[in-house]
Design an enzyme around this catalytic site. Sequence first.
Site, PDB file in Angstrom:
ATOM      1  N   HIS A   1      -4.119   5.960   2.819  1.00 35.01           N
ATOM      2  CA  HIS A   1      -4.785   4.747   2.339  1.00 35.01           C
ATOM      3  C   HIS A   1      -4.279   3.517   3.095  1.00 35.01           C
ATOM      4  CE1 HIS A   1      -5.907   1.528  -0.529  1.00 35.01           C
ATOM      5  NE2 HIS A   1      -6.852   2.354  -0.954  1.00 35.01           N
TER       6      HIS A   1
ATOM      7  N   SER B   1     -15.798  16.287  26.284  1.00 31.96           N
ATOM      8  CA  SER B   1     -15.807  15.171  25.330  1.00 31.96           C
ATOM      9  C   SER B   1     -15.299  15.599  23.961  1.00 31.96           C
ATOM     10  CB  SER B   1     -17.228  14.609  25.185  1.00 31.96           C
ATOM     11  OG  SER B   1     -17.713  14.126  26.416  1.00 31.96           O
TER      12      SER B   1
ATOM     13  N   ASP C   1       0.815  -1.205   0.000  1.00 27.23           N
ATOM     14  CA  ASP C   1       0.000   0.000   0.000  1.00 27.23           C
ATOM     15  C   ASP C   1       0.858   1.269   0.000  1.00 27.23           C
ATOM     16  OD1 ASP C   1      -2.440   1.732   0.630  1.00 27.23           O
ATOM     17  OD2 ASP C   1      -3.287  -0.287   0.806  1.00 27.23           O
TER      18      ASP C   1
END
Length: 598
Positions: A163, A319, A126
Site C-alpha cells: 500500500h 518485450s 503508511d
Amino acid sequence: MRYMRSLVLTAIAMASVALSSATLSGGESRVYVQFAPGGKGAVKSSVVQLGGRIHYEFDHLGAMAVTLPDPALNGLRNNPNVLLIEEDPVRNLYGQTVPYGINMVEAPQAVAAGGTGAGFTVGVIDSGLFTGHEDFAGVAMAGEPGGDPATDERAWNRDRNSHGTHVTGTIVAVDNSLGVIGVSPGQARIYMVKVFGDAGTWIYSSTLLQAVQNAVNNGGAKIINMSLGGTTQSTTENNGMQALYDQGVLLVAAAGNSGNTQTSYPAGYASVISVAAIDSAKVVASFSQKNATVEIAAPGVGVLSTTSYRNAGLSVGTSSYIASALDGTMFGTASAALVDGGRALSTNAAWAGKTVLVERGDISFWDKVLNVQNSGGVACIIYNNVAGGFSGTLGTGNTSTIPALTISREDGLELLGKLGQTANSSTVPSIDTSGYEYFDGTSMATPHVAGVASLIWSKHPTATNAKVRQALQETAEDLGTAGRDNSYGYGLVRAKAAMDRLGALTAGDTTAPVISSVTSVRTNTKNGSFEIRWTTNELATSDVRIGSTDYLDPDPALVTSHVRGFRGSKGVTYTYYVRSADAAGNTTGWVGPYTHNN
C-alpha cells in the site's frame, strides 16, 4: 517495456473494524487523557497506579494516550487533574482494490513550467516502502517506524503490504524507461513513517498523530499524505492536526471508501484536505464517501503504480508486459507460441500447446479460461475490452490448471501484432521485487493531491500552506453539481492552473493579517506566569510588546493561533500590544493597548 497495465490486489482491500477501537481484549480500553496545566505528573502517576500503560505523550496538547483496565476508567475520571477522557479511535488503510491520472491532474504541464516538487518533503504515513524498486532509483527517501509494538515488520523500508509503495509511486516514481511516472517524478523527497504491518491491520489515532508529528519534526515534511482513516473523530486528534496546520503543514487525507455519506477522520477535520476518488471519465467512484467535508477530487479508480511484489509476468519476443494473475489461477509458468483466441466462446483444438490471447467480454473469466484449458492451451491471457487494465477472479471455488493472466487493452492490441512469437507466462508470485499494479481507492486519489501540492509549492516556496490550499480549491475543475458539492468537493485538482493561481496569490499578497480575539490569562498564580493569546485570519508570526519592551518571536513560526507565555509579578497591571506578519512580510503593526491584571 509497456508501462500501462492492469491488475488488482485483493490482499490490499482493507475493511473497517466493527469492534469499538477503544475496547481491547482482557477488559482494557485505549483512550486519550487530557490533563490540566501542571497536572501531567499527577495524571501519569494515577495511570500507573491504576495498572495502565502510557503509549504517547502530547505535551503541547496537554494530553497522553494510555491503555487502562476498564474498571479504572471511572477512577481516572474523578481525578481533578483530568479534563477529558475520550476514545483513541482506530485508523485503517484506505485502498480497496486496484493509475492513469498524471495527465488528468496536469502534472506534466506544471513540471514543464518549473514546478518540480524539488526541495519539499512529503511525509507518507503508511505500510512502509520498498526502496529497492526500480522506479525509485535516485529518489531521496528516509523514514522511521511508527507503530506499537516493536516487531520485524516495523522497518520503514520494508513493505510486504505494498500500500505504502503504491502511494509513494504516485507521488515520485521517476521518469525513466521503466514502469510508471509520478506526479513529481523523482523530485520530491519522501519521509515514510510506517504504522501498518504486513497485514495492514488497524492502528490507533494516537499512533497516527505521533507519526504525523514525527514526519514533521524528524523528517522535515511540509506535506503529509494520509491514505487512511476511521469513522470516529477525536478532540485530541483534531487539536493535534490543527496545531500542525497552524505551523504551516499541509495535511491531505483520504475521504474514505464506504460509498456512503459518513465522514471519515482525519479527513473530516477542518485542518485536513479531504480527497474523493474519480475514475478516468471524471465520475465519482461508487466507493468514494460523499459528505460536506470533501474538498477536492483526484483519480482513484484503476490507478497504476509501484508495488513491492509481482504476482504475474509476461514477455513476448523481446518485450516485457505488466500482467496480473487472475484470482484462482494455478501458480506456474508456460512458454509457447501466441495465438488469437478471440473471445474464447468455445473450445478450439487448434489451441493445443499454445498460449491463447483472449479478449474480455460476453462470458465469464472462468468460462474463457476453462475453454482454453479444455482445448489443451498452456496459458490464457485476457486483455481488456476498454482502455486500461483490470483485475479479476475465476470465481469462488474455481481453480485453473494453466496460468491465467490479465493485461490492458493497449497491450492486448499490440500483442495481436506478435502472433506466432513465443510467449513466456508466469503466475508464480515474488516479493521484495519491482512490480506494478492497478489499485482502486481514495487512498490512491490522495497522493495525486499531495504530489500536486509539492509541485506548486516548489515553484512558489514563500507561499503559506493556506495559500496553497486556496489555490487548489479555486482552480479545481468543477464536476458534478455546479459549485462545491459533497461528491467532488471543489472538483478535480489541476496542477498547472493551481500553480499559476498560487503565483498570483503570492505576488498580490499585500494585505496584512487580521488580528482578533486578543486576551490574556493567568496560568500560575503562585509564580505570576501568564499568557497572551490572539488569532489571525492567516498564518503569521507572533510578536508582543509589554510596556516599552519588545518580545519578538525568536522562531518566526507561522501560525493562526498565537500563544506567548510570560512571568511577571502578582498584583501588577501590564499594558501590552501584539503584532503579526505573514510570509510575504505584510505586518499589522502594533495592535493595542490591552491590559492584563496579574
